[in-house]
Scaffold this motif. Structure first.
Motif, PDB file in Angstrom:
ATOM      1  N   SER A 479      -6.272  -2.918   2.788  1.00  0.00           N
ATOM      2  CA  SER A 479      -5.351  -2.049   2.042  1.00  0.00           C
ATOM      3  C   SER A 479      -4.851  -0.905   2.913  1.00  0.00           C
ATOM      4  O   SER A 479      -3.644  -0.605   2.941  1.00  0.00           O
ATOM      5  N   THR A 483      -1.036  -0.658   4.143  1.00  0.00           N
ATOM      6  CA  THR A 483      -0.245   0.490   3.692  1.00  0.00           C
ATOM      7  C   THR A 483       0.307   1.274   4.875  1.00  0.00           C
ATOM      8  O   THR A 483       1.459   1.727   4.861  1.00  0.00           O
ATOM      9  N   SER A 484      -0.513   1.426   5.902  1.00  0.00           N
ATOM     10  CA  SER A 484      -0.060   2.161   7.083  1.00  0.00           C
ATOM     11  C   SER A 484       1.112   1.465   7.752  1.00  0.00           C
ATOM     12  O   SER A 484       2.090   2.101   8.166  1.00  0.00           O
ATOM     13  N   LEU A 487       4.209   1.985   5.622  1.00  0.00           N
ATOM     14  CA  LEU A 487       4.765   3.323   5.756  1.00  0.00           C
ATOM     15  C   LEU A 487       5.466   3.494   7.103  1.00  0.00           C
ATOM     16  O   LEU A 487       6.510   4.151   7.209  1.00  0.00           O
TER      17      LEU A 487
END
Length: 561
Positions: A479, A483-484, A487
Protein backbone atom coordinates in the motif's frame (compact mmCIF):
# COMPACT_ATOMS: atom_id res chain seq x y z
CA UNK A 1 1.15 33.56 -6.88
CA UNK A 2 1.18 29.72 -7.03
CA UNK A 3 -1.30 27.92 -4.80
CA UNK A 4 0.96 24.80 -4.34
CA UNK A 5 4.64 25.47 -4.45
CA UNK A 6 6.21 23.05 -1.84
CA UNK A 7 7.49 20.48 -4.34
CA UNK A 8 10.55 19.65 -2.28
CA UNK A 9 8.51 18.89 0.86
CA UNK A 10 6.06 16.87 -1.20
CA UNK A 11 8.80 14.70 -2.73
CA UNK A 12 10.41 14.19 0.67
CA UNK A 13 7.16 12.77 2.12
CA UNK A 14 6.74 10.49 -0.88
CA UNK A 15 10.25 9.13 -0.38
CA UNK A 16 9.57 8.55 3.34
CA UNK A 17 6.38 6.59 2.60
CA UNK A 18 8.09 4.55 -0.11
CA UNK A 19 11.04 3.75 2.20
CA UNK A 20 8.76 2.54 4.98
CA UNK A 21 6.88 0.35 2.48
CA UNK A 22 10.08 -1.21 1.17
CA UNK A 23 11.29 -1.91 4.73
CA UNK A 24 8.00 -3.66 5.55
CA UNK A 25 8.19 -5.76 2.39
CA UNK A 26 11.79 -6.65 3.17
CA UNK A 27 10.82 -7.66 6.72
CA UNK A 28 7.98 -9.81 5.37
CA UNK A 29 10.37 -11.51 2.95
CA UNK A 30 12.87 -12.21 5.74
CA UNK A 31 10.16 -13.82 7.88
CA UNK A 32 9.06 -16.03 4.99
CA UNK A 33 12.60 -17.10 4.09
CA UNK A 34 13.95 -17.62 7.62
CA UNK A 35 10.82 -18.71 9.52
CA UNK A 36 11.86 -17.32 12.95
CA UNK A 37 9.33 -19.48 14.80
CA UNK A 38 10.93 -22.61 13.36
CA UNK A 39 14.38 -21.21 14.18
CA UNK A 40 13.36 -20.79 17.82
CA UNK A 41 11.86 -24.29 17.89
CA UNK A 42 15.02 -25.80 16.38
CA UNK A 43 17.22 -23.95 18.83
CA UNK A 44 15.26 -24.88 21.95
CA UNK A 45 14.61 -28.46 20.88
CA UNK A 46 18.24 -29.24 20.16
CA UNK A 47 19.78 -31.66 22.64
CA UNK A 48 22.42 -29.43 24.19
CA UNK A 49 23.13 -28.14 27.65
CA UNK A 50 20.79 -25.29 28.51
CA UNK A 51 18.17 -25.95 25.85
CA UNK A 52 14.52 -26.45 26.65
CA UNK A 53 14.63 -30.08 25.49
CA UNK A 54 17.66 -30.82 27.63
CA UNK A 55 16.04 -29.44 30.79
CA UNK A 56 12.87 -31.38 29.96
CA UNK A 57 14.81 -34.61 29.40
CA UNK A 58 17.34 -34.45 32.25
CA UNK A 59 14.57 -34.39 34.86
CA UNK A 60 11.16 -34.77 33.22
CA UNK A 61 8.53 -32.56 34.94
CA UNK A 62 5.88 -35.21 34.32
CA UNK A 63 3.42 -36.93 36.60
CA UNK A 64 4.10 -40.54 35.66
CA UNK A 65 1.65 -42.70 37.58
CA UNK A 66 2.16 -46.39 38.21
CA UNK A 67 -1.23 -48.01 38.88
CA UNK A 68 -1.06 -51.52 40.30
CA UNK A 69 -3.96 -53.99 40.19
CA UNK A 70 -3.44 -57.22 42.16
CA UNK A 71 -5.33 -60.50 41.73
CA UNK A 72 -6.63 -61.85 45.02
CA UNK A 73 -7.55 -65.56 45.23
CA UNK A 74 -11.03 -65.89 46.77
CA UNK A 75 -11.63 -69.68 46.68
CA UNK A 76 -8.28 -71.21 47.57
CA UNK A 77 -9.54 -74.13 49.71
CA UNK A 78 -12.43 -74.96 47.38
CA UNK A 79 -10.09 -74.98 44.42
CA UNK A 80 -7.47 -77.16 46.13
CA UNK A 81 -10.10 -79.67 47.20
CA UNK A 82 -11.56 -79.84 43.71
CA UNK A 83 -14.91 -78.37 44.71
CA UNK A 84 -14.43 -75.45 42.32
CA UNK A 85 -13.12 -76.30 38.89
CA UNK A 86 -11.81 -72.81 38.26
CA UNK A 87 -9.59 -70.59 40.35
CA UNK A 88 -11.53 -67.43 41.23
CA UNK A 89 -9.67 -64.15 41.19
CA UNK A 90 -10.72 -60.72 42.43
CA UNK A 91 -9.01 -57.66 41.00
CA UNK A 92 -8.01 -55.21 43.74
CA UNK A 93 -6.72 -51.77 42.93
CA UNK A 94 -5.45 -49.44 41.88
CA UNK A 95 -2.64 -48.81 44.31
CA UNK A 96 -1.02 -45.78 42.78
CA UNK A 97 2.62 -44.74 42.88
CA UNK A 98 4.30 -41.82 41.18
CA UNK A 99 7.49 -42.58 39.29
CA UNK A 100 10.30 -40.02 39.31
CA UNK A 101 13.03 -40.15 36.70
CA UNK A 102 16.33 -38.32 36.57
CA UNK A 103 19.04 -38.91 34.00
CA UNK A 104 22.39 -38.39 35.71
CA UNK A 105 26.00 -38.22 34.52
CA UNK A 106 24.95 -37.01 31.08
CA UNK A 107 27.95 -36.78 28.75
CA UNK A 108 28.15 -35.61 25.13
CA UNK A 109 30.65 -37.40 22.91
CA UNK A 110 32.51 -36.45 19.76
CA UNK A 111 30.80 -39.20 17.75
CA UNK A 112 27.47 -37.38 18.14
CA UNK A 113 26.15 -39.56 20.95
CA UNK A 114 24.96 -38.92 24.51
CA UNK A 115 25.43 -41.29 27.43
CA UNK A 116 23.64 -41.17 30.77
CA UNK A 117 22.46 -43.19 33.78
CA UNK A 118 18.68 -43.25 34.36
CA UNK A 119 17.63 -43.26 38.01
CA UNK A 120 14.05 -44.09 38.99
CA UNK A 121 12.23 -44.16 42.28
CA UNK A 122 8.57 -44.29 43.24
CA UNK A 123 6.37 -42.71 45.89
CA UNK A 124 3.00 -43.96 47.07
CA UNK A 125 0.08 -41.60 46.32
CA UNK A 126 -2.68 -42.40 48.86
CA UNK A 127 -5.28 -39.98 47.46
CA UNK A 128 -5.32 -41.87 44.13
CA UNK A 129 -5.39 -45.35 45.70
CA UNK A 130 -8.23 -47.62 46.82
CA UNK A 131 -6.68 -48.28 50.19
CA UNK A 132 -3.58 -48.53 52.32
CA UNK A 133 -1.22 -51.19 50.94
CA UNK A 134 0.29 -51.74 54.38
CA UNK A 135 -3.13 -52.60 55.79
CA UNK A 136 -4.93 -54.30 52.92
CA UNK A 137 -4.25 -58.02 52.65
CA UNK A 138 -4.43 -60.45 49.75
CA UNK A 139 -4.18 -64.18 49.10
CA UNK A 140 -1.63 -64.69 46.33
CA UNK A 141 1.02 -67.14 45.05
CA UNK A 142 4.42 -67.33 46.74
CA UNK A 143 6.34 -66.48 43.59
CA UNK A 144 9.85 -67.72 44.52
CA UNK A 145 8.61 -71.02 45.96
CA UNK A 146 6.07 -71.86 43.25
CA UNK A 147 8.35 -70.54 40.52
CA UNK A 148 11.38 -72.56 41.54
CA UNK A 149 9.22 -75.66 42.04
CA UNK A 150 7.80 -75.29 38.53
CA UNK A 151 11.24 -74.70 37.02
CA UNK A 152 12.90 -77.69 38.75
CA UNK A 153 10.01 -80.02 37.96
CA UNK A 154 10.73 -79.47 34.27
CA UNK A 155 14.38 -80.48 34.81
CA UNK A 156 14.07 -83.80 36.66
CA UNK A 157 11.88 -85.64 39.11
CA UNK A 158 14.83 -86.24 41.42
CA UNK A 159 15.54 -82.52 41.71
CA UNK A 160 11.88 -81.81 42.33
CA UNK A 161 11.77 -84.38 45.12
CA UNK A 162 14.88 -82.91 46.75
CA UNK A 163 13.40 -79.42 46.63
CA UNK A 164 10.21 -80.65 48.24
CA UNK A 165 12.17 -82.18 51.14
CA UNK A 166 14.12 -78.98 51.59
CA UNK A 167 11.09 -76.68 51.54
CA UNK A 168 9.33 -78.83 54.16
CA UNK A 169 12.17 -78.01 56.50
CA UNK A 170 11.46 -74.32 55.97
CA UNK A 171 7.71 -74.81 56.27
CA UNK A 172 7.34 -72.96 52.97
CA UNK A 173 3.84 -72.09 51.79
CA UNK A 174 2.77 -72.02 48.17
CA UNK A 175 0.02 -69.43 48.77
CA UNK A 176 0.50 -66.43 51.04
CA UNK A 177 -1.89 -64.34 53.11
CA UNK A 178 0.07 -61.11 53.03
CA UNK A 179 -0.20 -57.33 52.92
CA UNK A 180 -0.20 -55.63 49.54
CA UNK A 181 2.90 -53.62 50.40
CA UNK A 182 4.93 -56.70 51.40
CA UNK A 183 3.85 -58.59 48.31
CA UNK A 184 4.90 -55.78 45.98
CA UNK A 185 7.99 -54.43 47.70
CA UNK A 186 9.46 -57.32 49.67
CA UNK A 187 8.58 -60.10 52.12
CA UNK A 188 10.70 -62.60 53.99
CA UNK A 189 11.05 -65.94 52.26
CA UNK A 190 13.33 -68.67 53.66
CA UNK A 191 14.34 -69.91 50.21
CA UNK A 192 15.33 -66.41 49.07
CA UNK A 193 17.19 -65.80 52.30
CA UNK A 194 19.15 -69.05 51.92
CA UNK A 195 19.88 -68.40 48.23
CA UNK A 196 21.21 -64.90 49.01
CA UNK A 197 23.81 -66.51 51.26
CA UNK A 198 24.75 -69.33 48.88
CA UNK A 199 24.89 -67.34 45.62
CA UNK A 200 25.08 -63.67 46.67
CA UNK A 201 26.34 -62.64 43.25
CA UNK A 202 23.11 -63.94 41.68
CA UNK A 203 20.59 -63.36 44.48
CA UNK A 204 21.73 -60.04 45.93
CA UNK A 205 18.62 -59.45 48.07
CA UNK A 206 17.10 -61.10 51.13
CA UNK A 207 13.47 -60.06 50.68
CA UNK A 208 11.48 -60.72 47.55
CA UNK A 209 8.93 -58.32 46.06
CA UNK A 210 8.23 -58.56 42.36
CA UNK A 211 7.69 -54.83 41.88
CA UNK A 212 10.83 -54.19 43.91
CA UNK A 213 12.75 -56.52 41.57
CA UNK A 214 11.32 -54.84 38.48
CA UNK A 215 12.36 -51.37 39.61
CA UNK A 216 15.74 -52.45 40.96
CA UNK A 217 17.37 -52.08 37.55
CA UNK A 218 20.83 -51.27 38.89
CA UNK A 219 23.20 -48.86 37.15
CA UNK A 220 22.68 -48.90 33.41
CA UNK A 221 24.82 -46.78 31.12
CA UNK A 222 22.71 -45.91 28.08
CA UNK A 223 24.12 -44.31 24.96
CA UNK A 224 21.79 -42.73 22.41
CA UNK A 225 22.36 -41.12 19.03
CA UNK A 226 21.87 -37.41 18.61
CA UNK A 227 20.47 -35.74 15.48
CA UNK A 228 23.00 -35.58 12.66
CA UNK A 229 22.72 -32.25 10.84
CA UNK A 230 24.37 -33.71 7.77
CA UNK A 231 21.55 -36.22 7.46
CA UNK A 232 18.72 -33.98 8.60
CA UNK A 233 17.62 -33.37 5.01
CA UNK A 234 17.90 -36.98 3.94
CA UNK A 235 14.77 -39.07 3.64
CA UNK A 236 16.71 -42.32 3.48
CA UNK A 237 17.77 -42.79 7.07
CA UNK A 238 17.72 -46.31 8.43
CA UNK A 239 15.53 -46.86 11.46
CA UNK A 240 18.45 -47.91 13.67
CA UNK A 241 20.08 -44.56 13.04
CA UNK A 242 17.07 -42.40 13.86
CA UNK A 243 17.55 -39.55 16.32
CA UNK A 244 17.66 -40.52 20.02
CA UNK A 245 17.68 -44.25 19.29
CA UNK A 246 19.75 -46.51 21.53
CA UNK A 247 23.31 -47.01 20.35
CA UNK A 248 24.29 -49.29 23.24
CA UNK A 249 23.17 -50.41 26.70
CA UNK A 250 26.00 -50.97 29.16
CA UNK A 251 28.30 -51.11 26.18
CA UNK A 252 26.26 -53.83 24.44
CA UNK A 253 24.16 -53.44 21.32
CA UNK A 254 21.88 -56.34 22.20
CA UNK A 255 20.49 -58.59 24.96
CA UNK A 256 22.87 -61.42 25.67
CA UNK A 257 20.34 -63.62 27.49
CA UNK A 258 18.36 -63.84 24.25
CA UNK A 259 21.36 -64.88 22.20
CA UNK A 260 22.86 -61.60 21.02
CA UNK A 261 26.52 -61.91 20.10
CA UNK A 262 29.11 -59.24 19.40
CA UNK A 263 31.02 -61.66 17.18
CA UNK A 264 28.34 -63.79 15.49
CA UNK A 265 26.07 -61.41 13.62
CA UNK A 266 24.02 -64.27 12.16
CA UNK A 267 22.36 -64.84 15.52
CA UNK A 268 21.47 -61.18 15.93
CA UNK A 269 17.93 -60.22 14.97
CA UNK A 270 15.33 -57.68 16.06
CA UNK A 271 14.46 -60.25 18.73
CA UNK A 272 17.66 -59.66 20.70
CA UNK A 273 19.02 -56.38 19.28
CA UNK A 274 18.78 -53.08 21.13
CA UNK A 275 20.45 -51.01 18.45
CA UNK A 276 17.76 -48.72 17.05
CA UNK A 277 15.27 -49.14 19.89
CA UNK A 278 14.14 -46.29 22.19
CA UNK A 279 13.98 -45.96 25.95
CA UNK A 280 10.42 -44.59 25.71
CA UNK A 281 11.13 -41.08 27.01
CA UNK A 282 12.13 -39.47 23.73
CA UNK A 283 11.44 -40.24 20.07
CA UNK A 284 12.76 -38.62 16.87
CA UNK A 285 11.27 -35.36 15.67
CA UNK A 286 9.01 -35.05 12.63
CA UNK A 287 7.39 -38.46 13.01
CA UNK A 288 5.12 -39.58 10.17
CA UNK A 289 1.92 -41.59 10.27
CA UNK A 290 2.52 -45.27 9.66
CA UNK A 291 5.84 -45.55 11.47
CA UNK A 292 6.77 -48.30 13.94
CA UNK A 293 9.20 -48.01 16.85
CA UNK A 294 10.73 -50.52 19.24
CA UNK A 295 10.77 -49.57 22.93
CA UNK A 296 13.03 -51.11 25.54
CA UNK A 297 12.87 -50.97 29.29
CA UNK A 298 14.88 -53.38 31.39
CA UNK A 299 11.81 -54.42 33.37
CA UNK A 300 10.23 -55.66 30.12
CA UNK A 301 13.24 -57.89 29.45
CA UNK A 302 12.72 -57.34 25.72
CA UNK A 303 11.95 -54.70 23.11
CA UNK A 304 8.28 -54.11 22.43
CA UNK A 305 6.99 -52.67 19.15
CA UNK A 306 4.59 -49.74 19.02
CA UNK A 307 2.75 -49.16 15.75
CA UNK A 308 0.85 -46.18 14.40
CA UNK A 309 -2.87 -46.28 15.15
CA UNK A 310 -4.61 -43.00 14.26
CA UNK A 311 -4.24 -39.21 14.44
CA UNK A 312 -5.73 -37.20 17.28
CA UNK A 313 -5.55 -34.10 19.43
CA UNK A 314 -4.41 -33.53 23.00
CA UNK A 315 -5.28 -30.20 24.60
CA UNK A 316 -5.84 -28.82 21.12
CA UNK A 317 -2.40 -29.97 19.89
CA UNK A 318 -2.03 -32.47 17.04
CA UNK A 319 -0.70 -35.89 18.07
CA UNK A 320 -0.12 -39.29 16.50
CA UNK A 321 -1.48 -42.24 18.46
CA UNK A 322 0.52 -45.47 18.71
CA UNK A 323 -0.29 -48.77 20.39
CA UNK A 324 1.18 -52.17 21.11
CA UNK A 325 0.06 -54.45 18.28
CA UNK A 326 -2.19 -57.40 19.06
CA UNK A 327 0.74 -59.82 18.64
CA UNK A 328 3.19 -57.81 20.79
CA UNK A 329 3.70 -60.70 23.26
CA UNK A 330 3.56 -63.57 20.79
CA UNK A 331 6.44 -65.91 20.01
CA UNK A 332 6.94 -68.07 16.94
CA UNK A 333 9.86 -70.37 16.30
CA UNK A 334 9.63 -69.58 12.58
CA UNK A 335 9.65 -65.81 13.08
CA UNK A 336 13.20 -64.42 13.44
CA UNK A 337 11.83 -61.37 15.28
CA UNK A 338 10.40 -63.54 18.11
CA UNK A 339 12.09 -66.95 17.79
CA UNK A 340 14.76 -66.16 20.39
CA UNK A 341 12.07 -66.07 23.11
CA UNK A 342 11.28 -69.75 22.51
CA UNK A 343 13.44 -71.72 24.93
CA UNK A 344 14.53 -75.20 23.88
CA UNK A 345 12.43 -74.72 20.75
CA UNK A 346 9.30 -74.43 22.86
CA UNK A 347 7.21 -71.30 22.54
CA UNK A 348 4.62 -70.01 24.95
CA UNK A 349 0.96 -69.73 24.08
CA UNK A 350 -0.26 -66.80 22.00
CA UNK A 351 -0.28 -63.59 24.00
CA UNK A 352 2.51 -64.56 26.44
CA UNK A 353 5.98 -63.03 26.36
CA UNK A 354 8.73 -64.89 28.18
CA UNK A 355 10.75 -62.84 30.73
CA UNK A 356 12.14 -65.76 32.74
CA UNK A 357 15.88 -65.09 32.19
CA UNK A 358 15.58 -61.57 33.57
CA UNK A 359 14.05 -62.65 36.90
CA UNK A 360 16.39 -65.26 38.34
CA UNK A 361 14.93 -67.97 36.08
CA UNK A 362 11.60 -67.82 37.84
CA UNK A 363 9.15 -68.80 35.07
CA UNK A 364 7.36 -65.50 34.41
CA UNK A 365 5.64 -64.07 31.34
CA UNK A 366 4.18 -60.75 30.25
CA UNK A 367 0.80 -60.35 28.61
CA UNK A 368 -1.90 -57.79 28.13
CA UNK A 369 -4.05 -57.40 31.28
CA UNK A 370 -6.77 -60.03 31.70
CA UNK A 371 -5.18 -61.99 28.82
CA UNK A 372 -6.50 -59.50 26.28
CA UNK A 373 -5.69 -60.72 22.74
CA UNK A 374 -4.24 -63.96 24.17
CA UNK A 375 -5.04 -67.62 23.58
CA UNK A 376 -8.60 -68.21 24.86
CA UNK A 377 -7.46 -71.38 26.63
CA UNK A 378 -5.66 -69.24 29.20
CA UNK A 379 -9.06 -68.35 30.62
CA UNK A 380 -10.20 -71.97 30.95
CA UNK A 381 -8.83 -72.40 34.48
CA UNK A 382 -9.44 -68.85 35.68
CA UNK A 383 -12.61 -67.01 36.67
CA UNK A 384 -12.78 -63.25 37.17
CA UNK A 385 -10.92 -62.02 34.10
CA UNK A 386 -12.77 -59.79 31.64
CA UNK A 387 -10.51 -58.45 28.85
CA UNK A 388 -11.57 -55.08 27.42
CA UNK A 389 -9.47 -53.25 24.85
CA UNK A 390 -10.28 -49.74 26.13
CA UNK A 391 -9.14 -50.71 29.62
CA UNK A 392 -6.43 -53.25 28.92
CA UNK A 393 -4.81 -52.09 25.67
CA UNK A 394 -1.76 -49.86 25.39
CA UNK A 395 -1.80 -46.39 23.83
CA UNK A 396 0.84 -43.69 23.40
CA UNK A 397 0.12 -40.21 21.99
CA UNK A 398 3.26 -38.57 20.55
CA UNK A 399 3.59 -34.97 19.39
CA UNK A 400 5.03 -35.60 15.91
CA UNK A 401 7.11 -32.41 15.51
CA UNK A 402 8.74 -32.82 18.92
CA UNK A 403 8.81 -36.60 19.37
CA UNK A 404 7.67 -36.25 22.99
CA UNK A 405 5.03 -38.59 24.51
CA UNK A 406 2.11 -36.46 25.69
CA UNK A 407 -0.29 -39.13 26.90
CA UNK A 408 0.69 -42.69 27.77
CA UNK A 409 -1.01 -45.83 29.03
CA UNK A 410 1.44 -48.73 28.93
CA UNK A 411 -0.42 -51.72 30.34
CA UNK A 412 0.95 -55.20 30.89
CA UNK A 413 0.34 -58.15 33.21
CA UNK A 414 2.85 -60.33 35.06
CA UNK A 415 2.02 -64.04 35.11
CA UNK A 416 3.54 -67.07 36.85
CA UNK A 417 4.02 -70.07 34.55
CA UNK A 418 3.27 -73.30 36.35
CA UNK A 419 4.61 -76.44 34.65
CA UNK A 420 4.07 -80.13 35.27
CA UNK A 421 4.43 -80.08 39.07
CA UNK A 422 5.86 -83.23 40.66
CA UNK A 423 6.20 -84.41 44.27
CA UNK A 424 4.24 -81.49 45.70
CA UNK A 425 0.60 -82.15 46.44
CA UNK A 426 0.15 -78.60 47.68
CA UNK A 427 0.61 -77.35 44.12
CA UNK A 428 -0.95 -80.17 42.12
CA UNK A 429 -4.10 -78.19 41.31
CA UNK A 430 -1.99 -75.42 39.78
CA UNK A 431 -0.28 -77.77 37.33
CA UNK A 432 0.11 -76.39 33.77
CA UNK A 433 -1.69 -73.19 34.67
CA UNK A 434 -0.73 -69.59 33.92
CA UNK A 435 -1.45 -67.64 37.11
CA UNK A 436 -2.05 -63.88 36.80
CA UNK A 437 -0.19 -62.07 39.58
CA UNK A 438 -0.89 -58.37 38.95
CA UNK A 439 -1.07 -55.89 36.12
CA UNK A 440 0.33 -52.40 35.75
CA UNK A 441 -0.77 -49.22 34.02
CA UNK A 442 2.25 -46.93 33.58
CA UNK A 443 0.63 -43.72 32.46
CA UNK A 444 0.84 -40.02 31.81
CA UNK A 445 -2.63 -38.49 31.91
CA UNK A 446 -1.67 -34.91 31.24
CA UNK A 447 1.26 -32.53 31.05
CA UNK A 448 2.08 -29.68 33.48
CA UNK A 449 0.24 -26.42 32.64
CA UNK A 450 3.43 -24.57 31.71
CA UNK A 451 4.40 -27.32 29.25
CA UNK A 452 0.93 -27.25 27.68
CA UNK A 453 1.11 -23.44 27.36
CA UNK A 454 4.57 -23.68 25.80
CA UNK A 455 3.40 -26.25 23.25
CA UNK A 456 0.33 -24.17 22.40
CA UNK A 457 2.59 -21.13 22.04
CA UNK A 458 4.90 -23.02 19.68
CA UNK A 459 2.27 -24.74 17.56
CA UNK A 460 -0.85 -22.57 17.86
CA UNK A 461 -0.12 -18.98 18.83
CA UNK A 462 3.33 -18.28 17.34
CA UNK A 463 2.66 -19.66 13.81
CA UNK A 464 -0.58 -17.66 13.49
CA UNK A 465 1.06 -14.55 14.92
CA UNK A 466 3.90 -14.94 12.42
CA UNK A 467 1.42 -15.42 9.55
CA UNK A 468 -0.47 -12.34 10.70
CA UNK A 469 2.75 -10.33 10.74
CA UNK A 470 3.57 -11.48 7.20
CA UNK A 471 0.13 -10.46 5.93
CA UNK A 472 0.21 -7.13 7.79
CA UNK A 473 3.72 -6.20 6.65
CA UNK A 474 3.05 -7.25 3.06
CA UNK A 475 -0.26 -5.39 2.84
CA UNK A 476 1.10 -2.24 4.44
CA UNK A 477 4.29 -2.34 2.37
CA UNK A 478 2.47 -2.77 -0.93
CA UNK A 479 0.00 0.00 0.00
CA UNK A 480 2.72 2.49 0.93
CA UNK A 481 4.90 1.77 -2.11
CA UNK A 482 1.92 1.85 -4.45
CA UNK A 483 0.59 5.09 -3.00
CA UNK A 484 4.01 6.69 -3.21
CA UNK A 485 4.36 5.77 -6.87
CA UNK A 486 0.88 7.09 -7.57
CA UNK A 487 1.64 10.38 -5.88
CA UNK A 488 4.95 10.71 -7.66
CA UNK A 489 3.59 10.04 -11.17
CA UNK A 490 0.04 11.47 -11.23
CA UNK A 491 -0.20 14.18 -8.57
CA UNK A 492 2.22 16.77 -10.05
CA UNK A 493 0.15 16.98 -13.26
CA UNK A 494 -3.06 17.30 -11.27
CA UNK A 495 -1.58 19.99 -9.05
CA UNK A 496 -0.35 22.05 -12.05
CA UNK A 497 -3.81 21.96 -13.63
CA UNK A 498 -5.36 22.94 -10.32
CA UNK A 499 -2.97 25.89 -9.94
CA UNK A 500 -3.81 27.22 -13.40
CA UNK A 501 -7.54 26.92 -12.77
CA UNK A 502 -7.36 28.57 -9.36
CA UNK A 503 -5.19 31.44 -10.65
CA UNK A 504 -7.61 32.24 -13.43
CA UNK A 505 -10.61 32.14 -11.12
CA UNK A 506 -9.04 34.34 -8.50
CA UNK A 507 -7.85 36.83 -11.14
CA UNK A 508 -11.38 37.28 -12.43
CA UNK A 509 -12.80 37.77 -8.94
CA UNK A 510 -10.09 40.26 -8.05
CA UNK A 511 -10.80 42.31 -11.12
CA UNK A 512 -14.45 42.63 -10.34
CA UNK A 513 -13.88 43.71 -6.78
CA UNK A 514 -11.20 46.15 -7.77
CA UNK A 515 -13.54 47.88 -10.18
CA UNK A 516 -16.08 48.31 -7.41
CA UNK A 517 -13.90 49.39 -4.54
CA UNK A 518 -11.20 51.41 -6.18
CA UNK A 519 -13.52 53.32 -8.47
CA UNK A 520 -16.14 54.68 -6.04
CA UNK A 521 -17.02 57.57 -8.42
CA UNK A 522 -18.65 55.13 -10.81
CA UNK A 523 -22.35 55.19 -10.73
CA UNK A 524 -23.18 52.00 -8.91
CA UNK A 525 -25.54 51.03 -6.12
CA UNK A 526 -24.29 52.17 -2.75
CA UNK A 527 -25.38 48.90 -1.13
CA UNK A 528 -23.48 46.84 -3.62
CA UNK A 529 -20.44 49.04 -3.38
CA UNK A 530 -20.47 48.94 0.42
CA UNK A 531 -20.95 45.18 0.62
CA UNK A 532 -18.24 44.40 -1.86
CA UNK A 533 -15.84 46.91 -0.39
CA UNK A 534 -16.39 45.67 3.10
CA UNK A 535 -15.82 42.12 1.97
CA UNK A 536 -12.74 43.12 0.08
CA UNK A 537 -11.18 45.28 2.78
CA UNK A 538 -11.90 42.80 5.55
CA UNK A 539 -9.11 40.46 4.60
CA UNK A 540 -5.81 40.67 2.89
CA UNK A 541 -6.00 39.42 -0.64
CA UNK A 542 -3.62 36.64 -1.65
CA UNK A 543 -3.57 37.56 -5.31
CA UNK A 544 -2.16 40.25 -7.56
CA UNK A 545 -4.31 43.27 -8.41
CA UNK A 546 -5.15 43.55 -12.06
CA UNK A 547 -6.50 46.87 -13.45
CA UNK A 548 -9.26 46.25 -15.92
CA UNK A 549 -10.12 48.87 -18.62
CA UNK A 550 -13.33 50.88 -18.20
CA UNK A 551 -16.08 50.48 -20.68
CA UNK A 552 -16.33 54.28 -21.30
CA UNK A 553 -14.43 57.44 -20.77
CA UNK A 554 -15.16 59.30 -17.55
CA UNK A 555 -16.50 62.87 -17.57
CA UNK A 556 -16.97 65.40 -14.79
CA UNK A 557 -20.39 64.19 -13.84
CA UNK A 558 -19.15 60.74 -13.06
CA UNK A 559 -16.91 62.09 -10.29
CA UNK A 560 -19.63 63.98 -8.49
CA UNK A 561 -20.66 62.55 -5.13
Amino acid sequence: MKLFTANNAKNSNIIKFATIGVVLLFASTLIILNDPVQMIVDSQLAMRTGSLLYSFWIKPPLEVLLKVYIFNITNLEEFKLGIDKKLKLQEIGPYVYQEFLENVNASFHDNNTLSYLPKRHVKFIPEYSVGDPEVDRIVAPNIPYMGVTSAISSISGFAAFGLRVLTKQFNAKSILDISVNEYLWGYDDPMVNMASKIVPSFINFERFGLLDRMFDEGDNLITIRLPDKKKSNSNEIKEEFRDYSIESWNGKKGIGIWGFSDTNNKSNTACNTLNGAYDGTLFPRNISAGETFRVYRKAFCKTLPITYSHPGKFNGIDVLNFKLPDNAFETNINDPDTACFCQENKCLKRGLGNITPCYYNIPLALSFPHFFNADPSLLDEIEGLYPIEAKHGTEIAIQPQLGIPMRVHSRFQVNLLMGDIKFNSDMTRFRNTVLPIFWLDIGIETLPPHIIFLLQLLFKIAPYAQLGAIILFTTAGVSLVGTSLLLYIWLPTAWNSLNVTMEHTLSVEAAKMTNVCLMPLLKQSKDIKGQLCKQQMGSKPEYELIMLPLEKELDAEDFMV
